[in-house]
Design an enzyme around this catalytic site. Structure first.
Site, PDB file in Angstrom:
ATOM      1  N   SER A 161       0.856  -1.189   0.000  1.00  0.00           N
ATOM      2  CA  SER A 161       0.000   0.000   0.000  1.00  0.00           C
ATOM      3  C   SER A 161       0.886   1.231   0.000  1.00  0.00           C
ATOM      4  CB  SER A 161      -0.877   0.002   1.257  1.00  0.00           C
ATOM      5  OG  SER A 161      -1.450   1.274   1.491  1.00  0.00           O
ATOM      6  N   TYR A 187       0.147   0.127  10.658  1.00  0.00           N
ATOM      7  CA  TYR A 187      -0.274  -0.261   9.315  1.00  0.00           C
ATOM      8  C   TYR A 187       0.851  -0.039   8.313  1.00  0.00           C
ATOM      9  CZ  TYR A 187      -2.882  -0.319   4.917  1.00  0.00           C
ATOM     10  OH  TYR A 187      -3.313  -0.588   3.641  1.00  0.00           O
TER      11      TYR A 187
END
Length: 322
Positions: A161, A187
């Site tokens: 990501s 994350y």
């Protein structure tokens, strides 16, 4: 060297990518296939004739999705296996079931993930995002190696990501045991880990016929955002006041296309260790670029970090006895 690109436009749907491709006789494994990108990834692969195994946490939901996709594509060769990436015991059980179903795996797409969730631990004591997004997939891939080697040439796709830009690996405290927890930093670390895993996997196994690439599918509004506080997506400019995603965001079908491209494209035969986005090979981030959303930070593909993370991951898993 000219970056590798798909002949299709960056926002092509995944099914369009494979409309002239025949994957009959090939088996793909797609984690997190019961929602969002996973559904569209499986749809495209089934439409091209592949056999698909769906390891999912919620097998009831997974079964519904599998039946719907079989009906929609006319390909009923789709199978659901229970998998909780937050439990290494579950990972081992799932791997055994997958190997029994598929002695040869041509494509492994490590698609599942969680994002910006409240602080927690996996069943084995790892920070939830690092443990689920990275360590669970790391161990699953290792356990499926016999089938990947048997199918060579085979491919592994690791979903990263743009969130990797938030954080490199927190080498001194990857599980936030000594420092305050930040959901976005956790994350970001896990998405950096996903990219580094692909780089090191490719270094280790490309000469045995298994290549690996990291993929950033783009911004897509899916169930991944379900843990975000109310209003945060709007504050970040992801959705408007009516809850509609901004034009920068892709549909799930568009987002799945780079994963499918990474798993099937002839232009990527024998090619690995890359970070892919928008149906093309990405380049290091240029913050002065007119498209600052495109590009990766160098720490995501750093070779020394990739080797170091592999060793750390092995050590952490070995300590659990799983």
């Amino acid at each position: 060297m000219t970056p590798i690109k798909s002949p299709l436009a960056p926002r092509a749907d995944a099914t369009d990518l494979l409309k002239d491709t025949d994957l009959s006789g090939q088996t793909a494994v797609v984690t997190g296939a019961a929602s969002g990108l996973g559904i569209e990834t499986v749809r495209a692969l089934l439409s091209a004739g592949a056999r698909v195994i769906m390891p999912v946490r919620d097998t009831a939901r997974g079964g519904e999705v599998a039946r719907d996709l079989a009906q929609a594509t006319g390909n009923s060769d789709v199978h659901v296996v229970q998998l909780d990436l937050g439990s290494l015991a579950s990972v081992r059980q799932a791997a055994g079931e997958i190997l029994a179903l598929a002695p040869q795996i041509r494509m492994l797409i490590n698609n599942a993930g969680v994002m910006a969730i409240p602080q927690g631990q996996t069943a084995d004591g790892f920070e939830t995002q690092f443990g689920t997004n990275h360590l669970g997939h790391f161990q699953l891939t290792r356990l499926l190696m016999p089938a990947l080697l048997a199918a060579a040439p085979a491919r592994v796709v690791s979903l990263s990501s743009s969130g990797h830009r938030i954080s490199d690996i927190r080498w001194d405290d990857p599980n936030f045991r000594a420092t305050p927890y930040d959901p976005w930093q956790a994350y970001g670390q896990s998405k950096t880990a996903n990219a580094l895993f692909a780089a090191e996997f490719n270094r280790r196994y490309a000469d045995q016929g298994i290549t690996a690439n990291a993929v950033y599918p783009g911004g897509i509004m899916t169930g991944l955002q379900k843990h975000m506080p109310e209003g945060e997506a709007q504050r970040r400019g992801w959705i408007d006041e009516n809850g509609v995603p901004t034009p920068a965001f892709k549909t799930p079908a568009q987002g799945a296309s780079t994963s499918v491209w990474a798993a099937t494209a002839p232009e990527l035969d024998g090619v690995g260790g890359l970070y892919l986005e928008d149906l093309q090979q990405s380049t290091p981030l240029d913050e002065a670029s007119p498209n600052p959303m495109f590009g990766y930070k160098p720490h995501a593909l750093d070779a020394d970090s990739a080797r170091r993370l592999w060793t750390l991951s092995e050590e952490l898993i070995d300590q659990t006895g799983q």
